[in-house]
Design a protein around this motif. Structure first.
Motif, short mmCIF file in Angstrom:
data_model
loop_
_atom_site.label_atom_id
_atom_site.label_comp_id
_atom_site.label_asym_id
_atom_site.label_seq_id
_atom_site.Cartn_x
_atom_site.Cartn_y
_atom_site.Cartn_z
N ARG A 168 -42.50 11.87 -11.69
CA ARG A 168 -40.96 12.09 -11.85
C ARG A 168 -39.57 11.40 -13.01
O ARG A 168 -39.46 12.28 -14.62
CB ARG A 168 -39.77 11.93 -10.95
N ASP A 169 -40.93 9.96 -13.44
CA ASP A 169 -40.14 9.53 -14.92
C ASP A 169 -40.87 10.30 -15.78
O ASP A 169 -39.53 10.49 -16.51
CB ASP A 169 -40.46 8.02 -14.20
N ARG A 170 -41.84 10.34 -15.52
CA ARG A 170 -42.41 11.01 -17.05
C ARG A 170 -42.43 12.34 -17.12
O ARG A 170 -41.34 12.37 -18.71
CB ARG A 170 -44.13 11.20 -17.21
N LEU A 171 -41.77 13.01 -16.29
CA LEU A 171 -40.53 14.72 -16.00
C LEU A 171 -39.56 13.93 -16.93
O LEU A 171 -39.26 14.98 -17.75
CB LEU A 171 -40.96 15.34 -14.88
N ASP A 172 -38.50 13.38 -16.31
CA ASP A 172 -37.13 12.97 -17.11
C ASP A 172 -37.48 13.04 -18.05
O ASP A 172 -36.22 13.47 -19.19
CB ASP A 172 -36.85 12.31 -16.19
N GLY A 173 -38.27 11.95 -18.71
CA GLY A 173 -38.21 11.40 -20.24
C GLY A 173 -38.20 12.87 -20.73
O GLY A 173 -37.98 13.11 -21.80
N VAL A 174 -39.56 13.58 -20.92
CA VAL A 174 -40.24 15.01 -21.53
C VAL A 174 -38.78 16.47 -21.49
O VAL A 174 -37.86 16.63 -22.77
CB VAL A 174 -41.49 16.00 -20.95
N ARG A 175 -38.43 16.61 -20.50
CA ARG A 175 -36.89 17.08 -20.06
C ARG A 175 -35.56 16.59 -20.93
O ARG A 175 -35.21 17.55 -21.69
CB ARG A 175 -36.40 16.36 -19.03
N ARG A 176 -35.78 15.13 -21.08
CA ARG A 176 -34.35 14.84 -21.97
C ARG A 176 -35.05 14.63 -23.19
O ARG A 176 -33.43 15.49 -24.16
CB ARG A 176 -34.01 13.33 -21.85
N GLN B 89 -45.96 9.20 -2.65
CA GLN B 89 -44.66 9.17 -2.81
C GLN B 89 -44.65 8.14 -4.17
O GLN B 89 -43.47 7.92 -4.99
CB GLN B 89 -43.36 8.05 -1.97
N ASP B 90 -45.71 7.30 -4.22
CA ASP B 90 -45.64 6.58 -5.46
C ASP B 90 -46.00 7.23 -6.27
O ASP B 90 -45.35 7.25 -7.65
CB ASP B 90 -46.75 5.84 -5.04
N THR B 91 -46.93 8.36 -6.16
CA THR B 91 -47.43 9.26 -7.19
C THR B 91 -46.04 10.31 -7.48
O THR B 91 -45.70 10.65 -9.35
CB THR B 91 -48.46 9.79 -7.26
N ALA B 92 -44.98 11.02 -7.02
CA ALA B 92 -44.15 11.33 -7.20
C ALA B 92 -43.14 11.20 -7.99
O ALA B 92 -42.74 11.08 -9.39
CB ALA B 92 -43.44 12.11 -6.21
N GLY B 93 -42.94 9.65 -8.12
CA GLY B 93 -42.11 8.28 -8.22
C GLY B 93 -42.05 8.20 -9.61
O GLY B 93 -41.77 8.32 -10.68
N VAL B 94 -43.88 7.83 -10.24
CA VAL B 94 -44.14 8.14 -12.09
C VAL B 94 -44.09 9.04 -12.43
O VAL B 94 -43.71 9.16 -13.93
CB VAL B 94 -46.16 7.35 -11.52
N LEU C 86 -42.34 18.11 -2.96
CA LEU C 86 -43.28 18.13 -1.58
C LEU C 86 -44.21 17.01 -1.01
O LEU C 86 -43.94 16.10 -0.32
CB LEU C 86 -44.21 19.15 -1.44
N LEU C 87 -44.39 16.09 -2.41
CA LEU C 87 -45.31 15.06 -2.02
C LEU C 87 -43.92 13.86 -1.97
O LEU C 87 -44.55 12.60 -0.79
CB LEU C 87 -45.37 14.31 -4.22
N ASP C 88 -42.44 13.65 -1.80
CA ASP C 88 -41.26 12.53 -1.28
C ASP C 88 -41.71 13.09 -0.08
O ASP C 88 -41.57 12.59 1.15
CB ASP C 88 -41.15 12.70 -2.10
N ALA C 89 -42.03 14.59 0.33
CA ALA C 89 -41.42 14.41 1.55
C ALA C 89 -42.40 14.57 2.51
O ALA C 89 -42.67 14.85 4.10
CB ALA C 89 -40.86 16.24 1.99
N ALA D 45 -50.02 17.97 -13.60
CA ALA D 45 -50.66 17.43 -12.76
C ALA D 45 -49.30 17.46 -11.56
O ALA D 45 -50.10 16.69 -10.66
CB ALA D 45 -50.10 15.78 -13.38
N ALA D 46 -47.58 17.99 -11.89
CA ALA D 46 -47.44 17.44 -10.07
C ALA D 46 -47.70 18.91 -9.17
O ALA D 46 -47.62 18.64 -7.75
CB ALA D 46 -45.42 18.05 -10.81
N THR D 47 -48.16 19.48 -9.97
CA THR D 47 -48.82 21.19 -8.47
C THR D 47 -50.13 20.81 -8.02
O THR D 47 -49.88 20.79 -6.83
CB THR D 47 -48.32 22.24 -9.47
N THR D 48 -50.75 19.87 -8.77
CA THR D 48 -51.95 19.13 -7.88
C THR D 48 -52.40 18.35 -7.71
O THR D 48 -52.79 18.40 -6.34
CB THR D 48 -52.63 18.85 -9.90
N ALA D 49 -50.78 17.47 -7.79
CA ALA D 49 -51.53 16.61 -6.31
C ALA D 49 -50.36 16.25 -5.35
O ALA D 49 -50.76 15.99 -4.28
CB ALA D 49 -49.63 15.53 -7.57
#
Length: 351
Positions: free
Chosen positions: A263-271, A256-261, A246-249, A302-306
């Protein structure tokens, strides 16, 4: 640890999400998941993702199942949650008693039948919210199931009860009113009200021996069950990703900048979370699993609040996905919660 994008069931899940679930998510949230949506889930093949190939399932790697869960949860968490119940009866029957397995595993694996579950109350032991008693030719169940999802949409369900002497009994029965089984009205929830969640009143429901899937000591069941909820639910990543989309769109550079930051954190936790599932024995490194789980919760919040902040006042309208995703995130925080998870989460919030 990540499903290949071209796996046929991942592609099927994306089509299901894009064509059926996402367009109806707000309506499902307000009015309930429809029979048409469940029929689409059945037809997609995703109900057999982890089912044995010998019974018509896909027997796909665990990573494929996780990817599908993320996709469906991000599209419509109510529908995801209904179908998520199905996979436990499939796994239980696959290793359970022959009579029950041969009767139900194939239609469940092929997706012609949808199953629910009713056994979280077993975690209240030594309390016995649902008591199982031996009777001639089967088992009698009495008590109250406080939480049952998919009523009116499921075809059957896996019911768990505990005996006075410390055994647990899991049987399969029809998901409809019958002698000894009555459903309450729909539970009014802050999120996932559309999941057709009710309570079940059991007053002498008899499950015949041939419908019993598993019997085992409660302590053995609990030992196997406890570590499961220390792992991060893939749905958490699915809801967080949907909020970041939603942020990207939004067309807003800051969003969009917030989404990028994030997403990087989320991908790390996911791994980290999925590496613990794939590479570490289930009963080991439970503290690390809980750390990953609570970090995933934080990033989902954080993502849903953003997404709400970026949408402003309009994001609070019931037709806007941001508020739905935020409420679904709150639901996932407590879904399947155990005392160990609660303690770890509250400690993380104090840190």
């Amino acid at each position: 640890m990540t499903a290949t994008p071209d796996h046929p069931l991942v592609a099927a899940a994306r089509r299901l999400a894009d064509d059926v679930l996402s367009p109806a998510a707000e309506a499902h949230d307000r009015e309930g998941v429809t029979r048409q949506a469940i029929d689409a889930v059945k037809a997609s093949g995703v109900l057999g993702v982890n089912a044995p190939a010998a019974y018509g399932g896909a027997e796909a790697p665990a990573a494929v199942g996780r990817e599908i869960a993320e996709i469906l949860a991000g599209a419509c968490c109510s529908t995801f949650f209904i179908q998520a119940q199905h996979h436990t009866p499939v796994r239980t029957l696959a290793t359970g008693e022959e009579a029950a397995r041969e009767r139900w595993l194939r239609p469940l694996s092929e997706g012609t039948l949808l199953a629910g579950i009713a056994f979280s109350h077993l975690r209240a032991h030594p309390k016995l919210p649902v008591r199982a008693t031996r009777v001639a030719g089967g088992w009698r169940f009495d008590g109250r199931v406080p939480w049952y999802t998919g009523w009116g949409l499921n075809d059957l369900f896996l019911l768990g009860g505990a005996t006075e002497d410390g055994e647990v009994v899991f049987g399969v029965t029809g998901a409809h009113g019958q002698p000894g089984l009555t459903a309450t009205g729909p539970l009014q929830l802050a999120a996932l009200t559309g999941s057709h969640t009710v309570g079940l009143l059991l007053d002498g429901l008899v499950v015949p021996d041939e419908a019993v899937a598993v019997r085992l000591p409660h302590e053995r069941w609990a030992t196997e069950d406890r570590p499961k909820n220390t792992n991060t639910n893939p749905a958490v990543f699915g809801v967080a990703r949907a909020a970041l989309d939603l942020l990207d769109a939004s067309g807003d550079a800051e969003a969009q900048d917030t989404a990028g930051v994030l997403r990087d954190r989320l991908d790390g936790v996911r791994r980290d979370a999925y590496a613990l599932v794939d590479e570490v024995p289930p009963a080991e490194r439970l503290d690390d699993r809980l750390v990953a789980k609570t970090r995933a919760y934080d990033l989902m919040r954080a993502a849903t609040t953003a997404a709400i902040a970026a949408g402003g006042g309009r994001s609070l309208g019931l037709s806007h996905p941001a508020q739905r995703l935020a409420r679904e995130g709150l639901f996932l925080v407590v879904q399947g919660q155990t005392p160990e998870v609660r303690t770890a989460h509250l400690a993380a919030l104090r840190a």
